[in-house]
Design a protein around this motif. Sequence first.
Motif, PDB file in Angstrom:
ATOM      1  N   LEU A  49       0.932  -1.148  -0.094  1.00 52.31           N
ATOM      2  CA  LEU A  49       0.050  -0.073  -0.113  1.00 52.31           C
ATOM      3  C   LEU A  49       0.962   1.214  -0.005  1.00 52.31           C
ATOM      4  O   LEU A  49       2.134   1.340   0.650  1.00 52.31           O
ATOM      5  N   TYR A  50       0.613   2.331  -0.655  1.00 47.89           N
ATOM      6  CA  TYR A  50       1.419   3.370  -0.925  1.00 47.89           C
ATOM      7  C   TYR A  50       0.486   4.659  -0.264  1.00 47.89           C
ATOM      8  O   TYR A  50      -0.672   4.660  -0.645  1.00 47.89           O
ATOM      9  N   ILE A  51       1.276   5.405   0.546  1.00 43.64           N
ATOM     10  CA  ILE A  51       0.758   6.722   0.901  1.00 43.64           C
ATOM     11  C   ILE A  51       1.654   7.861   0.396  1.00 43.64           C
ATOM     12  O   ILE A  51       2.852   7.848   0.582  1.00 43.64           O
ATOM     13  N   ILE A  52       1.091   8.746  -0.456  1.00 40.08           N
ATOM     14  CA  ILE A  52       1.975   9.732  -0.992  1.00 40.08           C
ATOM     15  C   ILE A  52       1.937  11.031   0.206  1.00 40.08           C
ATOM     16  O   ILE A  52       1.268  11.563   0.600  1.00 40.08           O
ATOM     17  N   GLU A  53       3.530  11.190   0.159  1.00 40.48           N
ATOM     18  CA  GLU A  53       3.878  11.994   1.106  1.00 40.48           C
ATOM     19  C   GLU A  53       4.061  13.588   0.292  1.00 40.48           C
ATOM     20  O   GLU A  53       3.928  14.411   0.974  1.00 40.48           O
ATOM     21  N   ALA A  54       4.705  13.264  -0.770  1.00 38.23           N
ATOM     22  CA  ALA A  54       4.939  14.313  -1.809  1.00 38.23           C
ATOM     23  C   ALA A  54       4.888  13.844  -3.132  1.00 38.23           C
ATOM     24  O   ALA A  54       5.286  12.750  -3.410  1.00 38.23           O
ATOM     25  N   GLY A  55       4.391  14.598  -3.989  1.00 39.85           N
ATOM     26  CA  GLY A  55       4.519  14.359  -5.468  1.00 39.85           C
ATOM     27  C   GLY A  55       2.958  14.175  -6.014  1.00 39.85           C
ATOM     28  O   GLY A  55       2.111  14.179  -5.270  1.00 39.85           O
ATOM     29  N   LYS A  56       2.952  13.355  -7.152  1.00 42.68           N
ATOM     30  CA  LYS A  56       1.586  13.105  -7.771  1.00 42.68           C
ATOM     31  C   LYS A  56       1.641  11.618  -8.515  1.00 42.68           C
ATOM     32  O   LYS A  56       2.902  11.764  -9.174  1.00 42.68           O
ATOM     33  N   VAL A  57       0.728  10.902  -8.198  1.00 41.76           N
ATOM     34  CA  VAL A  57       0.771   9.680  -9.022  1.00 41.76           C
ATOM     35  C   VAL A  57      -0.421   9.486  -9.938  1.00 41.76           C
ATOM     36  O   VAL A  57      -1.470   9.920  -9.659  1.00 41.76           O
ATOM     37  N   ARG A  58      -0.264   8.977 -11.128  1.00 39.95           N
ATOM     38  CA  ARG A  58      -1.464   8.534 -12.081  1.00 39.95           C
ATOM     39  C   ARG A  58      -1.678   7.314 -12.290  1.00 39.95           C
ATOM     40  O   ARG A  58      -0.516   6.492 -12.567  1.00 39.95           O
ATOM     41  N   ILE A  59      -2.914   6.934 -12.039  1.00 38.88           N
ATOM     42  CA  ILE A  59      -3.525   5.578 -12.315  1.00 38.88           C
ATOM     43  C   ILE A  59      -3.761   5.260 -13.715  1.00 38.88           C
ATOM     44  O   ILE A  59      -4.721   6.159 -14.073  1.00 38.88           O
ATOM     45  N   PHE A  60      -3.568   4.312 -14.467  1.00 40.44           N
ATOM     46  CA  PHE A  60      -3.614   4.135 -15.822  1.00 40.44           C
ATOM     47  C   PHE A  60      -4.064   2.526 -15.858  1.00 40.44           C
ATOM     48  O   PHE A  60      -3.593   1.649 -15.459  1.00 40.44           O
ATOM     49  N   ILE A  61      -4.711   2.371 -17.121  1.00 39.67           N
ATOM     50  CA  ILE A  61      -4.971   1.024 -17.718  1.00 39.67           C
ATOM     51  C   ILE A  61      -4.753   1.176 -19.227  1.00 39.67           C
ATOM     52  O   ILE A  61      -4.598   2.396 -19.661  1.00 39.67           O
ATOM     53  N   LEU A  62      -4.462   0.013 -19.780  1.00 39.38           N
ATOM     54  CA  LEU A  62      -4.526   0.035 -21.284  1.00 39.38           C
ATOM     55  C   LEU A  62      -5.780  -0.624 -21.825  1.00 39.38           C
ATOM     56  O   LEU A  62      -6.070  -1.716 -21.354  1.00 39.38           O
ATOM     57  N   GLU A  99       5.531  13.216 -11.375  1.00 39.55           N
ATOM     58  CA  GLU A  99       6.874  14.230 -10.838  1.00 39.55           C
ATOM     59  C   GLU A  99       7.634  13.367  -9.500  1.00 39.55           C
ATOM     60  O   GLU A  99       7.144  12.342  -9.510  1.00 39.55           O
ATOM     61  N   LYS A 100       8.553  13.909  -9.204  1.00 44.22           N
ATOM     62  CA  LYS A 100       9.290  13.188  -8.164  1.00 44.22           C
ATOM     63  C   LYS A 100       8.274  13.013  -7.038  1.00 44.22           C
ATOM     64  O   LYS A 100       7.779  14.014  -6.491  1.00 44.22           O
ATOM     65  N   THR A 101       8.312  11.829  -6.591  1.00 42.24           N
ATOM     66  CA  THR A 101       7.297  11.347  -5.515  1.00 42.24           C
ATOM     67  C   THR A 101       7.924  10.681  -4.631  1.00 42.24           C
ATOM     68  O   THR A 101       8.504   9.581  -4.745  1.00 42.24           O
ATOM     69  N   VAL A 102       7.579  10.897  -3.221  1.00 44.11           N
ATOM     70  CA  VAL A 102       7.934  10.352  -2.243  1.00 44.11           C
ATOM     71  C   VAL A 102       6.667   9.602  -1.563  1.00 44.11           C
ATOM     72  O   VAL A 102       5.767  10.347  -1.296  1.00 44.11           O
ATOM     73  N   THR A 103       6.787   8.374  -1.282  1.00 48.63           N
ATOM     74  CA  THR A 103       5.638   7.693  -0.609  1.00 48.63           C
ATOM     75  C   THR A 103       6.212   6.845   0.475  1.00 48.63           C
ATOM     76  O   THR A 103       7.350   6.360   0.909  1.00 48.63           O
ATOM     77  N   LEU A 104       5.105   6.757   1.473  1.00 54.37           N
ATOM     78  CA  LEU A 104       5.375   5.970   2.469  1.00 54.37           C
ATOM     79  C   LEU A 104       4.828   4.520   2.220  1.00 54.37           C
ATOM     80  O   LEU A 104       3.949   4.416   1.572  1.00 54.37           O
ATOM     81  N   THR A 105       5.333   3.468   2.545  1.00 53.62           N
ATOM     82  CA  THR A 105       4.938   2.067   1.964  1.00 53.62           C
ATOM     83  C   THR A 105       4.457   1.009   3.186  1.00 53.62           C
ATOM     84  O   THR A 105       5.189   1.208   4.215  1.00 53.62           O
TER      85      THR A 105
END
Length: 226
Positions: A49-62, A99-105
């Motif tokens: 499980l990822y918790i975003i501390e800084a940055g942004k994440v895009r979720i995608f499918i094909l 972008e540069k993204t920092v996550t807690l896991t």
Amino acid sequence: MSKVTMLRKVPLFAGLSDQELEVLAGSLGRRTFAKGMIIFHKGSLGQTLYIIEAGKVRIFILSESGQEISVNIYGPGDVFGELALLDGLPRSAGAVAMEKTVTLTLHRDDFLRHLEAYPRMSKSMMEVLSTRLRYTTAYAESLSFLDVYGRVAAKLLELADRYGVKKDGIEIDLRLTQAELATSVATTRESVNKVLGTFRDQGLIEVEAQRITILDLPGLKRRVLY
């Protein structure tokens, strides 16, 4: 920022005591992803499980034709990757750092252990999943029933609501390329370029580099209804 301070900002862990957050924080790792780095692929084994501390994440499918479709964008305080942890099945979508993204896991075993130990987390998890389901339903409706102008307008309004900063208008605090916006509304970059040009000429938005500012919010809302 300490892990406990970060956890206090995450709705999933709302209601946990400081002592419980301290215990949870002890199970967390930290990972940093460079811009454009794939965090996981659809179909991969989901153990984190990822918790975003800084940055942004895009979720995608094909799609079956190989077209990339963006399902959602997450920012600081958001969690993602929770579904595979709950059902033990492979990832239902991919994730990439915008972008540069920092996550807690949080590893699946620790996640399930804390979920059992802290029943309040179960309630929060249900609320998170309900929100995701409602979002997915609305997203599917927009793809099915709106033309490309309506879809782009709806997406800009959504992003403004989540990432908007009030200046001369509402600036979407998100560096989003036309190609990335196109994947969010299931169309081509050329079509998005045309729509943004039309909206700009009508005084609805302002586009500068990768920044979009909404100048006429009611007018843009009306474009969703066309």
